[in-house]
Design a protein around this motif. Sequence first.
Motif, PDB file in Angstrom:
ATOM      1  N   ASP A  41      -9.018  19.073   5.019  1.00 39.02           N
ATOM      2  CA  ASP A  41      -9.727  18.900   6.283  1.00 39.02           C
ATOM      3  C   ASP A  41      -9.378  17.496   6.772  1.00 39.02           C
ATOM      4  N   ARG A  42      -8.420  17.424   7.668  1.00 37.67           N
ATOM      5  CA  ARG A  42      -7.899  16.132   8.118  1.00 37.67           C
ATOM      6  C   ARG A  42      -8.949  15.309   8.856  1.00 37.67           C
ATOM      7  N   GLY A  43      -9.903  15.959   9.462  1.00 39.93           N
ATOM      8  CA  GLY A  43     -10.962  15.243  10.156  1.00 39.93           C
ATOM      9  C   GLY A  43     -11.988  14.643   9.205  1.00 39.93           C
ATOM     10  N   ARG A  44     -12.049  15.182   8.012  1.00 37.17           N
ATOM     11  CA  ARG A  44     -13.019  14.714   7.026  1.00 37.17           C
ATOM     12  C   ARG A  44     -12.415  13.713   6.050  1.00 37.17           C
ATOM     13  N   CYS A  45     -11.117  13.835   5.748  1.00 34.98           N
ATOM     14  CA  CYS A  45     -10.464  12.978   4.757  1.00 34.98           C
ATOM     15  C   CYS A  45     -10.548  11.510   5.192  1.00 34.98           C
ATOM     16  N   ILE A  46     -10.935  10.655   4.233  1.00 32.85           N
ATOM     17  CA  ILE A  46     -11.029   9.216   4.509  1.00 32.85           C
ATOM     18  C   ILE A  46      -9.892   8.432   3.847  1.00 32.85           C
ATOM     19  N   GLY A  47      -8.978   9.152   3.174  1.00 36.41           N
ATOM     20  CA  GLY A  47      -7.825   8.498   2.570  1.00 36.41           C
ATOM     21  C   GLY A  47      -8.154   7.637   1.372  1.00 36.41           C
ATOM     22  N   SER A  48      -9.163   8.012   0.599  1.00 30.92           N
ATOM     23  CA  SER A  48      -9.530   7.205  -0.574  1.00 30.92           C
ATOM     24  C   SER A  48      -8.423   7.200  -1.624  1.00 30.92           C
ATOM     25  N   GLY A  49      -7.607   8.240  -1.657  1.00 32.92           N
ATOM     26  CA  GLY A  49      -6.496   8.314  -2.601  1.00 32.92           C
ATOM     27  C   GLY A  49      -6.872   8.834  -3.970  1.00 32.92           C
ATOM     28  N   MET A  50      -8.138   9.137  -4.195  1.00 36.62           N
ATOM     29  CA  MET A  50      -8.555   9.639  -5.507  1.00 36.62           C
ATOM     30  C   MET A  50      -7.829  10.934  -5.860  1.00 36.62           C
ATOM     31  N   CYS A  51      -7.591  11.788  -4.881  1.00 39.27           N
ATOM     32  CA  CYS A  51      -6.915  13.062  -5.144  1.00 39.27           C
ATOM     33  C   CYS A  51      -5.463  12.827  -5.561  1.00 39.27           C
ATOM     34  N   ALA A  52      -4.782  11.945  -4.853  1.00 34.40           N
ATOM     35  CA  ALA A  52      -3.377  11.665  -5.159  1.00 34.40           C
ATOM     36  C   ALA A  52      -3.230  10.987  -6.515  1.00 34.40           C
ATOM     37  N   LEU A  53      -4.187  10.149  -6.880  1.00 37.39           N
ATOM     38  CA  LEU A  53      -4.155   9.515  -8.195  1.00 37.39           C
ATOM     39  C   LEU A  53      -4.438  10.529  -9.297  1.00 37.39           C
ATOM     40  N   GLY A  54      -5.360  11.439  -9.046  1.00 38.74           N
ATOM     41  CA  GLY A  54      -5.757  12.409 -10.060  1.00 38.74           C
ATOM     42  C   GLY A  54      -4.791  13.561 -10.233  1.00 38.74           C
ATOM     43  N   ALA A  55      -4.105  13.939  -9.158  1.00 39.50           N
ATOM     44  CA  ALA A  55      -3.183  15.067  -9.201  1.00 39.50           C
ATOM     45  C   ALA A  55      -1.900  14.743  -8.436  1.00 39.50           C
ATOM     46  N   PRO A  56      -1.112  13.781  -8.931  1.00 46.70           N
ATOM     47  CA  PRO A  56       0.076  13.346  -8.192  1.00 46.70           C
ATOM     48  C   PRO A  56       1.156  14.417  -8.069  1.00 46.70           C
ATOM     49  N   ALA A  57       1.110  15.444  -8.882  1.00 48.05           N
ATOM     50  CA  ALA A  57       2.089  16.537  -8.763  1.00 48.05           C
ATOM     51  C   ALA A  57       1.715  17.505  -7.649  1.00 48.05           C
ATOM     52  N   ALA A  58       0.500  17.364  -7.105  1.00 44.69           N
ATOM     53  CA  ALA A  58       0.030  18.300  -6.094  1.00 44.69           C
ATOM     54  C   ALA A  58      -0.307  17.657  -4.751  1.00 44.69           C
ATOM     55  N   LEU A  59      -0.739  16.395  -4.774  1.00 43.61           N
ATOM     56  CA  LEU A  59      -1.245  15.759  -3.555  1.00 43.61           C
ATOM     57  C   LEU A  59      -0.702  14.348  -3.398  1.00 43.61           C
ATOM     58  N   VAL A  60      -0.495  13.965  -2.152  1.00 42.37           N
ATOM     59  CA  VAL A  60      -0.074  12.601  -1.817  1.00 42.37           C
ATOM     60  C   VAL A  60      -0.853  12.152  -0.590  1.00 42.37           C
ATOM     61  N   LEU A  61      -0.843  10.855  -0.364  1.00 45.15           N
ATOM     62  CA  LEU A  61      -1.352  10.351   0.910  1.00 45.15           C
ATOM     63  C   LEU A  61      -0.169  10.246   1.853  1.00 45.15           C
ATOM     64  N   GLY A  62      -0.305  10.857   3.017  1.00 43.13           N
ATOM     65  CA  GLY A  62       0.776  10.835   3.997  1.00 43.13           C
ATOM     66  C   GLY A  62       0.879   9.488   4.673  1.00 43.13           C
ATOM     67  N   PRO A  63       1.868   9.328   5.543  1.00 43.25           N
ATOM     68  CA  PRO A  63       2.072   8.063   6.247  1.00 43.25           C
ATOM     69  C   PRO A  63       0.861   7.635   7.076  1.00 43.25           C
TER      70      PRO A  63
END
Length: 83
Positions: free
Chosen positions: A13-35
């Motif tokens: 949900d792009r309107g809800r995401c705050i870009g904390s990066g916890m997801c990308a740190l926890g699952a780097p094979a599945a998620l990244v923070l975009g530009p």
Amino acid sequence: MTASPEAVVVRVDRGRCIGSGMCALGAPAALVLGPDGVAEPLAPYADGGADLTPELADAVDYCPVEALTLLSARGGYRIAPSE
């Protein structure tokens, strides 16, 4: 015979995401923070689906704003978070 992991698709949900990066740190094979600083699933998790891993399940659970949703790649039903 053991069951294979469930194939999942991740929606952000792009309107809800705050870009904390916890997801990308926890699952780097599945998620990244975009530009733009918003989470985005890597290709298999965005389109056709890829195996649900414990790391990905945890990343969805730990999202501080519940911006991530896991859906079954085969059935389209919601896996996490629970409603």
